[in-house]
Design a protein around this motif. Structure first.
Motif, mmCIF file in Angstrom:
data_model
loop_
_atom_site.group_PDB
_atom_site.id
_atom_site.type_symbol
_atom_site.label_atom_id
_atom_site.label_comp_id
_atom_site.label_asym_id
_atom_site.label_seq_id
_atom_site.Cartn_x
_atom_site.Cartn_y
_atom_site.Cartn_z
ATOM 1 N N PRO A 291 -10.261 -11.316 -11.973
ATOM 2 C CA PRO A 291 -9.419 -10.345 -12.698
ATOM 3 C C PRO A 291 -8.033 -10.889 -13.023
ATOM 4 O O PRO A 291 -7.529 -10.703 -14.133
ATOM 5 N N LYS A 292 -7.436 -11.569 -12.087
ATOM 6 C CA LYS A 292 -6.088 -12.081 -12.298
ATOM 7 C C LYS A 292 -6.085 -13.177 -13.363
ATOM 8 O O LYS A 292 -5.159 -13.280 -14.171
ATOM 9 N N PHE A 293 -7.112 -14.001 -13.347
ATOM 10 C CA PHE A 293 -7.191 -15.085 -14.325
ATOM 11 C C PHE A 293 -7.259 -14.525 -15.751
ATOM 12 O O PHE A 293 -6.538 -14.964 -16.649
ATOM 13 N N MET A 298 -4.506 -12.659 -20.951
ATOM 14 C CA MET A 298 -4.280 -11.608 -21.950
ATOM 15 C C MET A 298 -2.796 -11.265 -22.031
ATOM 16 O O MET A 298 -2.251 -11.054 -23.115
ATOM 17 N N ALA A 299 -2.148 -11.207 -20.881
ATOM 18 C CA ALA A 299 -0.714 -10.894 -20.867
ATOM 19 C C ALA A 299 0.070 -11.997 -21.577
ATOM 20 O O ALA A 299 1.066 -11.732 -22.243
ATOM 21 N N SER A 310 4.567 -8.945 -12.301
ATOM 22 C CA SER A 310 4.322 -7.508 -12.162
ATOM 23 C C SER A 310 3.259 -7.044 -13.159
ATOM 24 O O SER A 310 2.364 -6.275 -12.831
ATOM 25 N N LEU A 311 3.369 -7.537 -14.368
ATOM 26 C CA LEU A 311 2.426 -7.128 -15.407
ATOM 27 C C LEU A 311 1.031 -7.693 -15.131
ATOM 28 O O LEU A 311 0.021 -7.007 -15.293
ATOM 29 N N VAL A 312 0.978 -8.948 -14.704
ATOM 30 C CA VAL A 312 -0.314 -9.566 -14.410
ATOM 31 C C VAL A 312 -1.022 -8.774 -13.312
ATOM 32 O O VAL A 312 -2.221 -8.486 -13.404
ATOM 33 N N ALA A 332 -3.386 -1.304 -20.196
ATOM 34 C CA ALA A 332 -2.430 -1.617 -19.128
ATOM 35 C C ALA A 332 -1.302 -2.505 -19.663
ATOM 36 O O ALA A 332 -0.156 -2.407 -19.225
ATOM 37 N N ILE A 333 -1.635 -3.357 -20.616
ATOM 38 C CA ILE A 333 -0.611 -4.237 -21.192
ATOM 39 C C ILE A 333 0.196 -3.497 -22.249
ATOM 40 O O ILE A 333 1.432 -3.471 -22.210
ATOM 41 N N LEU A 334 -0.502 -2.853 -23.189
ATOM 42 C CA LEU A 334 0.172 -2.311 -24.371
ATOM 43 C C LEU A 334 1.072 -1.125 -24.055
ATOM 44 O O LEU A 334 2.022 -0.850 -24.781
#
Lengths: 488, 416
Positions: A291-293, A298-299, A310-312, A332-334
C-alpha cells in the motif's frame, strides 16, 4: 477461405463501417463542440481551483474552468471521479478512425499490425487533448507508466494496444489488485519482460523481479534474490500463444516447475500448476509494503516529487482500508490539504504539449510531426525502454528546454503539420491587438495570472522589432516557452 | 579576474552581435575547492540494462565458462568448429574480445584500450534502478548527496571554464551522474539546435525569453545555459561538420551522438564532460553469441567508438573515454538462451593515456566457490577506484573525496 482471408475480409468490413460513420460524425462533432465557451468568456477562477484543475487535467480548457467555477472544486472532482457520467462523444469520434484500438489481437496481427504502433500513440495524445474525462486519462497515463511496456520490443508493437485497452484502461479506475492480476496475464507484459520464455529447467527472472520491485512492493520491501527466483519458478509456463490464437495468454504445463516453492515466506506446495500464480499474487497482495509503495507513487504524481510522509501515510491507509480501490485512494489525495497546497510540478512533455493544445482549443489530427516533438522532449509515447516508466521528477526533464521553445514557435506559427491554431477564435478575444495586450491576455489564459508588469515591460521592449501583424503569434509563443509555463 | 559566463560568450563569439543580452542570474553561491588547468575531455558511455561482461571480454581460458554457457558462449579464438568471424579475438591468451568489437582491436594493439574486469559496485540488489541510481550518485546508500558524481566533480574543480558546453548529456536528457550545481544541458543534434524563423524575430524572441528566464529563480540557470548554447551552436551548425577522412559513423543514435561530441571537441568550445547512454543490454532472452541480439548492440558500440576515436585522433592525448554498466549478468545462461541479473561487470577505458593492451583487475575464476553468492562474478575492483583515478590523473581533480563520499579510492594503475 483460409483464416487469413477471412480475417482480412472482416477487417475491411470493420474499416468501412468506421468510414461510413464519418459524415454524420462530423455533424455530431460540431454539435458537441458547440457548447464550448468562447475564449474571452473564460472565467477568472481562484488560485486554488486553477491549481487543482491544472494538476488533474492535462491543463484545463476554458469551459472546464467555467464548469468547475460553477459547481465548485469538490463537486467537479467528484464528477471527474465518475467518468461514466461525462459525455465524451467528441473524443470517441475523433479516435474512432483508429481501427486497431478496437480490434481483437488476431485481427490486428493479420490486418493492421503495421498501423497499431502509431495509432496507439495518436490515440494517447488525442485522448489527453479531447477527452472530457481528464482525471481518468491522467490516471491511465499513470498506470501506463507503472506497468510500462515498450512497443519496440518483439510483439509489443501490436500487443501493447491490447494491454492498453484490456488492462490499463479497463482497470484504471477500478481495483488495483484486478489491475495487477490483469497485467500478470497481459501478453504484452509477458513478452516485454520475457516471461514467455520462462521455463522450468532454467527460470527467467526478468518479469518476476519487476513484478516485485516495480509493480507491487518496491526495492526496499525486504524481499531477497531467493524470493525473486522462487517467484520466477511459480510463473514458469506463463506464456503467450504463438499458434492459432497467437497473442493470447496461455499456461503451458509442460514448462511449469511443479516442485515446491517458498515466496515471501509463504510455502507453495508442489503440483500447483497454474494456481502457483494465484498463490504468488496472494502473497504479494498481503505484503505490508504494497500500500505504501503504491500510495507514494500516486502522491508523487499528483502532489510533489517528494510527497509529504503524512499524505503517503493517509493514502496508504485509504488503499488498505478499501482493499485497493483506486478511486478511494485517489480521493485521499485529491481531498487532502497537501493536494490543496501542493507545490508546482514540472510538466512532463505530454502534459506540456497536450496542455497547450487544450488551452488553445487547437484542432489537430496528431500527425507524426506532432508526435516527433514529444520524442525530442524525451517522452516518445509507449517507447520508454526500461520497465520503470517515464520519470516523474523535475530533474529528469528540466535540462532539455530547447525542444519546448521550438514547439512554442512552431505551434504559434502554424508550422506543425496537421495542427492548426484557431486564430479567429483567439484574436476575437485578444483585446486591442497590441503586443502588451496579447501578452496579458495569453498569460492570464495559459498561466492563470497576468505576467507581472516588470516582465511585461521587458518583453514588449525586447519584442519591439516584431511586425505588428505578428503580435498575437509572438505573444503566444513567448508565453508557451516561458519558464512559468513549464510548471503546473 | 575570473571570466563570467557573459564575458566568456562575448570573447568566444566576437563575431556575433546581441542587441540586448540579458544579465543572467548570478551562479548559486558555491566556491570550488580546487583550481586547476583543464585536463582531458571525458566521454562517459553508459550501457543501460546491465551489459553481459562475460561475453564482451570473454574468459576463453576457463572451461567453466563453456560449461555454464553451452549455447551463448563466444567460441575460443582457435575453435575450428566455428567460423572465425564468430570467435573471440585473442587479447592476452586468456581473455578474448567479442568479435563484433573488431574495429576496436587497433586501439588495443596501440595500447590505448584497456578493460577492468570483475569491476563494479557493492550494491547487491540486482535491481537496475537501484544500481544505476547509486552508481550515478557515486554512493553506497540511499542517504548521501542527491547530485551525480560528475556533477560534484564539476562543482569541486574550477578550471576557469565558463562555457555552457562544459558538460552536456547527449540525447533528450541529462543523466543523473551529471546533475548538480553546474547546469548541463541535453543536446540531441547540433544541426537541430536552433530556433526557426527570420533572424530579427528569432533574435527578438531570444532576448525576450532571456529576460523572462533570467528573472526566474527555478529556471534561470538552465534558461541561460540554453540561450548561450544556441549562440555557440548556431555558429557551429552554420559551417556544418565533416568528420576526418576514414571516420565512418554508423547511422545509429550512438554514432550520431558521438559525432556531435567530436564536433564540439574540435570546435574548442569548452567541452569537458559528455555523457551518452546506450540501451538494450537487458538480455534475458535470445542474447545470442558471436552473432545475434547482443552482437548487434556491440557492433554499434565498437563501430561508433572506433569512428569517433579515429575522427578525434589529433586530440587523443587529451581524451579519456569510459564505458560502464550498472552490473554484470549471471554466469549461467537461462532457459531462454539469455542471462539474468548478475554482479561483477567490466569497465572499458580508451584514450591516449590509458594503460592499454591489458585486462586489469583481479580475476578469481568462475568456479562455484569463487562466485558471488555462488552464481555471479565477484567484484574485485570498485568502479569508484577506476573513476577516481581518471579524475585525479587525467582531469586534474586533486581531491575526489567530495566526488565519492565516504569512499577511500585505491589507484589501480589504469591510466598514466
Amino acid at each position: 477461405m483460409n483464416r487469413r482471408q477471412f480475417l482480412t475480409l472482416s477487417g475491411i468490413a470493420t474499416a468501412s463501417l468506421a468510414l461510413s460513420a464519418c459524415a454524420p460524425a462530423r455533424e455530431i462533432i460540431k454539435q458537441t463542440r458547440g457548447d464550448a465557451v468562447p475564449f474571452r468568456d473564460a472565467p477568472i477562477v481562484t488560485d486554488e481551483l486553477w491549481r487543482a484543475l491544472n494538476r488533474i487535467t492535462f491543463a484545463p480548457r476554458w469551459d472546464e474552468l467555467a464548469r468547475a467555477n460553477e459547481i465548485g472544486r469538490d463537486a467537479w472532482l467528484e464528477e471527474q471521479l465518475a467518468p461514466e457520467t461525462i459525455n465524451d462523444l467528441d473524443c470517441e469520434l475523433r479516435t474512432r478512425g483508429l481501427d486497431t484500438l478496437w480490434m481483437d489481437p488476431d485481427l490486428i496481427l493479420n490486418v493492421r499490425q503495421d498501423a497499431a504502433k502509431q495509432e496507439l500513440q495518436q490515440a494517447a495524445l488525442l485522448r489527453a487533448m479531447y477527452s472530457r474525462r481528464q482525471l481518468y486519462e491522467t490516471v491511465v497515463e499513470f498506470w501506463g507508466d507503472h506497468f510500462n511496456i515498450e512497443q519496440d520490443k518483439l510483439d509489443c508493437a501490436w500487443l501493447k494496444t491490447v494491454d492498453d485497452r484490456a488492462v490499463i484502461r479497463q482497470h484504471a479506475f477500478g481495483n488495483f489488485f484486478d489491475l495487477l492480476w490483469a497485467s500478470m496475464h497481459s501478453p504484452a507484459m509477458l513478452h516485454y519482460l520475457d516471461n514467455h520464455e520462462n521455463f522450468a529447467h532454467s527460470p527467467n527472472e526478468n518479469y518476476a523481479r519487476e513484478l516485485l520491485e516495480l509493480h507491487s512492493l518496491g526495492v526496499d520491501a525486504g524481499y531477497t534474490q531467493r524470493d525473486v527466483r522462487e517467484t520466477a519458478r511459480c510463473l514458469t509456463g506463463w506464456t503467450v500463444n504463438q499458434g492459432w490464437t497467437r497473442g493470447r495468454f496461455e499456461f503451458s504445463s509442460d514448462h511449469h516447475d511443479e516442485n515446491e516453492k517458498i515466496v515471501l515466506g509463504v510455502k507453495i506446495p508442489a503440483h500447483g500448476g497454474e494456481s502457483d500464480g494465484q498463490r504468488v499474487f496472494d502473497a504479494i497482495s498481503a505484503h505490508p509494503a504494497l500500500p505504501k509503495f503504491i500510495a507514494r507513487k500516486m502522491a508523487r504524481r499528483f502532489v510533489a516529487d517528494e510527497p509529504p510522509a503524512s499524505l503517503v501515510e493517509k493514502t496508504a491507509r485509504a488503499f488498505s482500508d478499501s482493499r485497493g480501490d483506486i478511486k478511494t485512494t485517489l480521493r485521499a489525495i485529491l481531498f487532502s490539504d497537501e493536494f490543496r497546497n501542493a507545490p508546482p510540478k514540472y510538466k512532463r512533455p505530454l502534459q506540456f504539449v497536450a496542455g497547450a493544445l487544450r488551452q488553445l482549443n487547437v484542432e489537430t489530427r496528431v500527425d507524426a510531426e506532432l508526435l516527433q516533438y514529444l520524442v525530442k522532449m524525451g517522452q516518445p509515447l509507449f517507447q520508454w525502454a526500461m520497465p520503470d516508466g517515464f520519470p516523474d521528477r523535475a530533474s529528469a526533464w528540466q535540462n532539455n528546454l530547447l525542444p519546448r521553445w521550438q514547439f512554442a514557435l512552431a505551434l504559434a506559427n502554424d508550422e506543425i503539420q496537421g495542427t492548426r491554431v484557431n486564430w479567429e477564435q483567439l484574436q476575437n478575444s485578444a483585446g486591442d491587438g497590441s503586443l502588451r495586450d496579447a501578452l496579458k491576455h495569453f498569460s492570464a489564459r495559459l498561466l492563470g495570472y497576468e505576467l507581472p508588469k516588470i516582465n511585461l515591460g521587458a518583453a514588449v521592449k525586447n519584442l519591439r522589432g516584431v511586425p505588428p501583424e505578428k503580435n498575437t503569434q509572438t505573444a503566444l509563443a513567448l508565453i508557451i516557452a516561458s519558464p512559468q509555463y513549464q510548471w503546473r | 579576474m575570473a571570466l563570467t559566463r557573459r564575458t566568456f560568450l562575448q570573447s568566444a563569439l566576437a563575431g556575433l552581435t546581441f542587441s540586448v543580452f540579458p544579465s543572467w542570474m548570478p551562479r548559486l553561491a558555491f566556491t570550488p575547492k580546487n583550481a586547476a588547468a583543464r585536463g582531458d575531455v571525458l566521454v562517459c558511455l553508459f550501457l543501460r540494462g546491465a551489459a553481459d561482461a562475460l561475453n564482451i571480454v570473454v574468459p576463453f581460458g576457463e572451461d567453466e565458462y563453456y560449461r555454464q554457457r553451452p549455447t551463448i558462449a563466444i567460441a575460443r579464438p582457435d575453435d575450428g568448429r566455428m567460423n572465425s568471424p564468430l570467435r573471440a579475438m585473442d587479447l592476452d591468451g586468456f581473455f578474448g574480445l567479442h568479435p563484433a568489437l573488431e574495429k576496436l582491436l587497433p586501439a588495443w594493439q596501440a595500447k590505448q584500450l584497456a578493460f577492468v574486469h570483475a569491476c563494479g559496485a557493492p550494491d547487491e540488489s540486482r535491481s537496475h534502478f537501484q544500481a544505476m541510481e547509486l552508481m550515478e550518485r557515486g554512493c553506497e546508500a540511499a542517504s548521501g548527496p542527491g547530485t551525480g558524481w560528475l556533477g560534484r566533480h564539476l562543482a569541486s574543480l574550477d578550471t576557469n571554464n565558463h562555457s555552457p558546453l562544459r558538460a552536456v548529456g547527449i540525447g533528450e536528457r541529462v543523466p543523473r551522474m551529471l546533475q548538480g550545481t553546474i547546469p548541463a544541458s541535453a543536446l540531441r543534434s547540433i544541426a537541430d539546435f536552433h530556433l526557426r524563423g527570420d533572424a530579427a524575430s528569432v533574435q527578438a524572441m531570444q532576448n525576450a525569453l532571456g529576460n523572462l528566464y533570467a528573472s526566474d529563480a527555478a529556471m534561470g540557470e538552465i534558461g541561460g545555459e540554453t540561450m548561450n548554447m544556441l549562440a555557440i551552436l548556431e555558429k557551429l551548425s552554420a559551417t556544418g561538420y565533416i568528420p576526418r577522412a576514414g571516420a565512418t559513423y554508423p547511422e545509429s543514435e550512438l554514432g550520431l551522438g558521438l559525432k556531435q561530441i567530436a564536433a564540439l571537441l574540435k570546435a574548442q568550445v569548452g567541452l569537458e564532460i559528455a555523457c551518452v547512454d546506450v540501451g538494450g543490454w537487458d538480455t534475458h532472452i535470445a542474447q545470442g553469441g558471436g552473432e545475434g541480439g547482443m552482437a548487434q548492440l556491440l557492433r554499434d558500440v565498437g563501430d561508433s567508438l572506433a569512428a569517433f576515436y579515429h575522427d578525434v585522433a589529433d586530440y587523443s592525448q587529451q581524451l579519456s573515454i569510459v564505458v560502464m554498466s550498472e552490473f554484470g549478468r549471471r554466469v549461467q545462461e537461462n532457459g531462454g538462451l539469455g542471462t539474468d541479473h548478475g554482479h561483477g561487470s567490466v569497465m572499458w577505458l580508451l584514450g591516449g593515456n590509458v594503460r592499454g593492451g591489458r585486462v586489469h583487475g583481479e580475476w578469481r575464476g568462475l568456479q562455484h566457490e569463487n562466485l558471488f553468492q555462488g552464481m555471479d562474478v565477484a567484484v574485485t575492483t570498485d568502479y569508484r577506484d577506476v573513476l577516481s583515478e581518471v579524475l585525479v590523473k587525467r582531469l586534474n581533480n586533486p581531491n575526489v573525496v567530495d566526488v565519492f563520499p565516504n569512499y577511500q579510492a585505491t589507484m589501480r594503475g589504469v591510466v598514466n
